[in-house]
Motif scaffolding. Structure first.
Motif, PDB file in Angstrom:
ATOM      1  N   ASP A  63      -1.420  -0.098  -4.389  1.00 50.46           N
ATOM      2  CA  ASP A  63      -2.404   1.142  -4.811  1.00 50.46           C
ATOM      3  C   ASP A  63      -1.648   2.317  -4.664  1.00 50.46           C
ATOM      4  OD1 ASP A  63      -1.875   1.799  -1.794  1.00 50.46           O
ATOM      5  OD2 ASP A  63      -3.953   2.502  -1.866  1.00 50.46           O
ATOM      6  N   THR A  64      -1.493   2.761  -5.957  1.00 51.70           N
ATOM      7  CA  THR A  64      -0.691   3.949  -6.462  1.00 51.70           C
ATOM      8  C   THR A  64       0.490   4.051  -6.018  1.00 51.70           C
ATOM      9  OG1 THR A  64      -1.570   5.091  -4.540  1.00 51.70           O
ATOM     10  CG2 THR A  64      -3.052   4.953  -6.121  1.00 51.70           C
ATOM     11  N   SER A  65       1.344   2.887  -5.903  1.00 55.31           N
ATOM     12  CA  SER A  65       2.463   3.228  -5.553  1.00 55.31           C
ATOM     13  C   SER A  65       3.357   3.197  -6.953  1.00 55.31           C
ATOM     14  CB  SER A  65       3.007   1.908  -5.055  1.00 55.31           C
ATOM     15  OG  SER A  65       4.545   1.995  -4.667  1.00 55.31           O
ATOM     16  N   VAL A  66       4.082   4.624  -7.210  1.00 56.99           N
ATOM     17  CA  VAL A  66       5.014   4.839  -8.056  1.00 56.99           C
ATOM     18  C   VAL A  66       6.185   4.078  -8.471  1.00 56.99           C
ATOM     19  CG1 VAL A  66       3.904   7.372  -8.205  1.00 56.99           C
ATOM     20  CG2 VAL A  66       6.137   6.789  -7.054  1.00 56.99           C
ATOM     21  N   THR A  67       6.542   3.468  -7.455  1.00 59.76           N
ATOM     22  CA  THR A  67       7.983   2.521  -7.594  1.00 59.76           C
ATOM     23  C   THR A  67       7.739   1.252  -7.595  1.00 59.76           C
ATOM     24  OG1 THR A  67       8.049   2.867  -5.110  1.00 59.76           O
ATOM     25  CG2 THR A  67       9.450   4.310  -6.191  1.00 59.76           C
ATOM     26  N   ASP A  85       9.754  -7.091   7.644  1.00 59.30           N
ATOM     27  CA  ASP A  85      10.445  -6.353   8.562  1.00 59.30           C
ATOM     28  C   ASP A  85      11.535  -5.381   8.012  1.00 59.30           C
ATOM     29  OD1 ASP A  85      11.362  -5.277  11.233  1.00 59.30           O
ATOM     30  OD2 ASP A  85      13.151  -6.818  11.490  1.00 59.30           O
ATOM     31  N   ILE A  86      10.694  -4.465   7.139  1.00 63.23           N
ATOM     32  CA  ILE A  86      11.592  -3.524   6.303  1.00 63.23           C
ATOM     33  C   ILE A  86      10.441  -2.003   6.348  1.00 63.23           C
ATOM     34  CG2 ILE A  86      12.161  -2.906   3.972  1.00 63.23           C
ATOM     35  CD1 ILE A  86      12.073  -5.732   3.267  1.00 63.23           C
ATOM     36  N   HIS A  87      11.167  -1.205   6.702  1.00 61.78           N
ATOM     37  CA  HIS A  87      10.487   0.154   6.918  1.00 61.78           C
ATOM     38  C   HIS A  87      10.183   0.654   5.360  1.00 61.78           C
ATOM     39  CE1 HIS A  87       8.944   3.968   8.245  1.00 61.78           C
ATOM     40  NE2 HIS A  87      10.034   4.526   7.654  1.00 61.78           N
ATOM     41  N   HIS A  88       8.859   0.957   5.210  1.00 63.63           N
ATOM     42  CA  HIS A  88       8.640   1.336   3.854  1.00 63.63           C
ATOM     43  C   HIS A  88       8.241   3.083   4.067  1.00 63.63           C
ATOM     44  CE1 HIS A  88       7.377   1.313  -0.348  1.00 63.63           C
ATOM     45  NE2 HIS A  88       6.293   1.449  -0.014  1.00 63.63           N
ATOM     46  N   PRO A  96       0.767  -1.170  -0.016  1.00 68.11           N
ATOM     47  CA  PRO A  96       0.101   0.085   0.106  1.00 68.11           C
ATOM     48  C   PRO A  96       0.806   1.336   0.004  1.00 68.11           C
ATOM     49  CG  PRO A  96      -0.077  -1.015   2.204  1.00 68.11           C
ATOM     50  CD  PRO A  96       0.664  -2.103   1.362  1.00 68.11           C
ATOM     51  N   TYR A  97       0.176   2.194  -0.495  1.00 70.79           N
ATOM     52  CA  TYR A  97       0.954   3.669  -0.521  1.00 70.79           C
ATOM     53  C   TYR A  97       1.254   4.097   0.971  1.00 70.79           C
ATOM     54  CZ  TYR A  97       2.281   8.405  -1.276  1.00 70.79           C
ATOM     55  OH  TYR A  97       2.729   9.563  -1.283  1.00 70.79           O
ATOM     56  N   PRO A  98       2.226   4.424   1.289  1.00 70.20           N
ATOM     57  CA  PRO A  98       2.806   4.871   2.578  1.00 70.20           C
ATOM     58  C   PRO A  98       1.890   6.147   3.429  1.00 70.20           C
ATOM     59  CG  PRO A  98       4.552   4.273   1.689  1.00 70.20           C
ATOM     60  CD  PRO A  98       3.777   4.587   0.406  1.00 70.20           C
ATOM     61  N   GLY A  99       0.643   6.025   2.743  1.00 68.14           N
ATOM     62  CA  GLY A  99      -0.103   7.141   3.191  1.00 68.14           C
ATOM     63  C   GLY A  99      -1.067   6.939   4.300  1.00 68.14           C
ATOM     64  N   GLY A 100      -1.131   5.742   4.987  1.00 69.80           N
ATOM     65  CA  GLY A 100      -2.278   5.645   6.058  1.00 69.80           C
ATOM     66  C   GLY A 100      -3.112   4.531   5.782  1.00 69.80           C
ATOM     67  N   ILE A 101      -4.016   4.435   6.584  1.00 65.08           N
ATOM     68  CA  ILE A 101      -4.905   3.241   6.683  1.00 65.08           C
ATOM     69  C   ILE A 101      -5.840   3.327   5.271  1.00 65.08           C
ATOM     70  CG2 ILE A 101      -7.165   2.681   8.073  1.00 65.08           C
ATOM     71  CD1 ILE A 101      -4.627   2.131   9.582  1.00 65.08           C
ATOM     72  N   PRO A 102      -6.139   4.473   4.812  1.00 64.59           N
ATOM     73  CA  PRO A 102      -7.137   4.655   3.766  1.00 64.59           C
ATOM     74  C   PRO A 102      -6.402   3.627   2.484  1.00 64.59           C
ATOM     75  CG  PRO A 102      -7.072   6.773   4.404  1.00 64.59           C
ATOM     76  CD  PRO A 102      -6.332   5.772   5.299  1.00 64.59           C
ATOM     77  N   PHE A 115       2.879  -8.261   3.737  1.00 64.02           N
ATOM     78  CA  PHE A 115       2.694  -6.830   3.415  1.00 64.02           C
ATOM     79  C   PHE A 115       4.053  -5.920   3.578  1.00 64.02           C
ATOM     80  CE2 PHE A 115      -1.585  -7.936   4.099  1.00 64.02           C
ATOM     81  CZ  PHE A 115      -2.284  -6.795   3.521  1.00 64.02           C
ATOM     82  N   LEU A 116       4.205  -4.973   2.887  1.00 62.17           N
ATOM     83  CA  LEU A 116       5.311  -3.889   3.167  1.00 62.17           C
ATOM     84  C   LEU A 116       4.906  -2.944   3.527  1.00 62.17           C
ATOM     85  CD1 LEU A 116       8.334  -3.246   2.823  1.00 62.17           C
ATOM     86  CD2 LEU A 116       7.895  -2.659   0.416  1.00 62.17           C
ATOM     87  N   LEU A 117       4.936  -2.210   4.614  1.00 62.21           N
ATOM     88  CA  LEU A 117       4.327  -1.024   5.466  1.00 62.21           C
ATOM     89  C   LEU A 117       5.326  -0.338   6.059  1.00 62.21           C
ATOM     90  CD1 LEU A 117       1.838  -3.199   7.233  1.00 62.21           C
ATOM     91  CD2 LEU A 117       1.347  -1.611   5.241  1.00 62.21           C
ATOM     92  N   GLY A 118       4.976   0.771   6.333  1.00 65.28           N
ATOM     93  CA  GLY A 118       5.451   1.559   7.131  1.00 65.28           C
ATOM     94  C   GLY A 118       5.539   1.370   8.483  1.00 65.28           C
TER      95      GLY A 118
END
Length: 87
Positions: free
Chosen positions: A81-85, A53-56, A7-13, A34-37
């Motif tokens: 979801d909308t990750s440009v990379t 165990d990777i900070h995104h 998920p885009y690292p922009g939060g719960i939505p 999952f890869l998450l912040g």
């Protein structure tokens, strides 16, 4: 089959719809991660999903964290979801 959710690292939505999709997948057939912040890793782990165990994060570090996730998890499919990379 190994599926990595990014998920885009922009939060719960951005995380919520991917969790809903992951819940529909049979864990006997699909290995999910999952890869998450760092701020959201505990929430998704608490739902029983594997979290790498990777900070995104956003910005230049996002490409490095995704590349590391691909090396460690070796997914067959990447769902974002909308990750440009995301490759």
């Amino acid at each position: 089959m190994r599926i990595l959710f990014v998920p885009y690292p922009g939060g719960i939505p951005h995380i919520h719809p991917l969790i809903a999709l992951a819940k529909k997948l049979n864990p006997d057939i699909y290995e999910i991660a999952f890869l998450l912040g760092a701020d959201y890793q505990h929430l998704v782990k608490g739902l029983g999903f594997r979290v790498l165990d990777i900070h995104h994060s956003t910005g230049a570090g996002s490409f490095r964290s995704e590349s590391l996730a691909y090396q460690r998890f070796r997914p067959d499919v990447v769902i974002d979801d909308t990750s440009v990379t995301t490759l």
